[in-house]
Design an enzyme around this catalytic site. Structure first.
Site, short mmCIF file in Angstrom:
data_model
loop_
_atom_site.label_atom_id
_atom_site.label_comp_id
_atom_site.label_asym_id
_atom_site.label_seq_id
_atom_site.Cartn_x
_atom_site.Cartn_y
_atom_site.Cartn_z
N TYR A 26 4.29 14.74 6.79
CA TYR A 26 4.36 14.98 8.13
C TYR A 26 5.35 15.67 8.70
O TYR A 26 5.40 15.68 9.86
CB TYR A 26 4.10 13.50 8.92
N LYS A 46 2.16 10.06 -5.94
CA LYS A 46 1.25 10.82 -6.55
C LYS A 46 2.24 11.89 -7.41
O LYS A 46 2.17 13.06 -7.63
CB LYS A 46 0.50 11.64 -5.73
N ASP A 83 -4.15 7.04 -5.60
CA ASP A 83 -5.62 7.06 -5.76
C ASP A 83 -6.06 5.67 -6.24
O ASP A 83 -6.87 4.67 -6.02
CB ASP A 83 -6.29 8.22 -6.60
N ASP A 91 0.06 5.97 5.67
CA ASP A 91 -0.75 6.03 6.87
C ASP A 91 -2.49 5.55 6.35
O ASP A 91 -2.93 4.86 6.92
CB ASP A 91 -0.86 7.49 7.45
N ASP A 138 -4.72 2.18 6.78
CA ASP A 138 -5.90 1.64 7.26
C ASP A 138 -7.00 1.07 6.55
O ASP A 138 -7.95 0.55 6.86
CB ASP A 138 -6.75 3.45 7.71
#
Length: 353
Positions: free
Chosen positions: A136, A186, A219, A243, A247
Site C-alpha cells: 500500500y 508469498k 494462498d 487486509d 476479512d
C-alpha cells in the site's frame, strides 16, 4: 485519570454506529472513575464532495494532542475508494507511525460461524498487519494515459524499521498467548520484498525461543483459515495480505459487523486509532440496523491500549454476555431484528449490572 479522544465518525453507517456507541464509551469509563472527553471532527466523504478534501491540511496537527482516535467506517458511492482511503485513513496511519494494525478474530458463544462444527471460543486468533508501507506504499505512477501504450507501475516498499515494528509486537503477543506465530508471505513468487520479510521474521524469532514459527504462503493461509482456523494463534503479515486475511477472519467469526481493529504507533509518540472493520454500507444507511459491536470491541481495544484493562474487560464481558443470551437483542447480520440503539442500550444495562 482522564483522556481526550478524537472522534471521526466517517460516512454512511459509520456515523450512525459511532453516534450510538460514543455515550457508552464515556459512561462506561465514568462509572469506573475515568473521565473521557470527546472532540468530534466531521471529516470524510461529505467534506470531500463539498470542499475537495477528506480532511483539512492541518488535520494531523489537530489530532496529535489527543490520547487516541476513534474512527468510523469511511466510504461513499460517489467517491472512488482510493480517494477516500488516501484522503483520510492512510495519511493518519502513515503520519502517526501506526505501523501495527492489530485485528483480533474471536468466535463468540451464541454466534454461528459459517464453518460447520465450530462453536464459541473455537476460533481465537489475532492478526498483526503491517500498516504503513508494503503493497500500500504510494510508489508508482501511470504514463501515456489514453494511448495504447499506457502503463501503470505500482511498487511495494519494505523497510527494516517498519517491518520490525510489526514483527516484534507479533512475537510479544505470541509469547503471551499460546506461543505460536504464523508468518504469512508469498516469498516463492516475490523474491525480494517477501524474502526480506521472511529474513526479518527469522532474525526476530531468535529473541523469542519460546515461540514456534509456522511459515505459510498467503494462498495456503487463506485456505487454512477456513480449513483449520482453531489452530491459529498469532498471524503476522504484510499490509495487503493482512487486509485480506482479516476479512476472512471476520467472515468465519460470524460477521464483519463484529470485527474490531487497532492502528497502533508502537513507540507511543503519536495517538493510535481504533476502528471497526465493516464498511460504510450505504445500502442500509438511515435504517438504524447496523451492528454496533465491532465499534464497541474497537473501543475495548482503545481502552486496553491506554492501560485501562478493567474498562476493556467490562466491555468485552458485556458483549460476550449479550451474544450468549438467546433473548438479547441482536442485529440482522447475526440473525436478529434489533436496531443499533437497542443493542447499545442492552449493553449499557449489562455494564451497570
Amino acid at each position: 485519570m482522564s483522556y481526550d479522544i478524537a472522534v471521526i465518525p466517517g460516512d454512511g453507517i459509520g456515523t450512525e454506529v459511532v453516534e450510538a456507541v460514543e455515550p457508552l464509551l464515556v459512561d462506561t469509563a465514568a462509572t469506573r472513575g475515568v473521565e473521557v472527553a470527546t472532540t468530534w471532527f466531521d471529516w470524510g466523504s461529505e467534506r470531500y464532495l463539498s470542499a475537495g478534501a477528506m480532511m483539512p491540511e492541518d488535520a494531523l496537527d489537530r489530532l496529535a494532542a489527543f490520547d487516541a482516535i476513534l474512527l468510523g467506517a469511511v466510504g461513499h458511492p460517489e467517491v472512488p475508494d482510493h480517494v477516500t482511503l488516501r484522503g483520510l485513513r492512510l495519511p493518519i496511519t502513515k503520519g502517526f507511525d501506526q505501523h501495527v494494525c492489530k485485528r483480533p478474530t474471536y468466535l463468540f458463544e451464541g454466534v454461528d460461524s459459517p464453518l460447520r462444527g465450530y462453536e464459541g471460543g473455537d476460533i481465537d486468533f489475532v492478526v498483526y498487519r503491517q500498516n504503513t508501507e508494503g503493497e500500500y506504499a504510494d510508489v508508482g505512477g501511470r504514463e501515456h494515459r489514453g494511448f495504447e501504450n499506457e502503463v501503470a507501475v505500482q511498487a511495494s516498499v519494505f523497510t527494516r524499521e517498519a517491518t520490525e515494528a510489526v514483527v516484534r509486537p507479533a512475537f510479544e503477543a505470541a509469547s503471551e498467548r499460546a506461543g505460536h506465530l504464523t508468518n504469512v508471505t508469498k516469498s516463492n513468487a516475490q523474491a525480494h520484498g517477501m524474502v526480506f520479510w521472511d529474513d526479518v521474521v527469522a532474525e526476530v524469532s531468535e529473541e523469542y525461543p519460546d515461540v514456534a514459527v509456522e511459515r505459510l504462503l498467503v494462498d495456503a493461509a487463506s485456505m487454512d483459515l477456513i480449513r483449520r482456523p482453531d489452530e491459529f494463534d498469532v498471524v503476522v503479515a504484510s499490509n495487503l495480505f493482512g487486509d485480506i486475511l482479516t476479512d476472512i477472519g471476520g467472515g468465519i467469526s460470524g460477521s464483519l459487523g463484529l470485527a474490531p481493529s487497532a492502528n497502533i504507533d508502537p513507540e507511543g509518540t503519536y495517538p493510535s486509532m481504533f476502528e471497526p472493520v465493516h464498511g460504510s454500507a450505504f445500502d442500509i444507511m438511515g435504517e438504524g440496523i447496523a451492528n454496533p459491536l465491532g465499534t464497541v470491541l474497537s473501543v475495548e481495544l482503545l481502552f486496553d491500549h491506554l492501560g485501562e484493562e478493567a474498562i476493556a474487560e467490562a466491555l468485552h464481558g458485556a458483549v460476550a454476555d449479550q451474544l450468549a443470551d438467546p433473548s438479547a437483542p441482536r442485529t440482522a447480520d447475526i440473525g436478529g431484528s434489533a436496531t443499533t440503539v437497542e443493542v447499545v442500550d442492552d449493553l449499557a444495562a449489562r455494564l451497570v449490572e
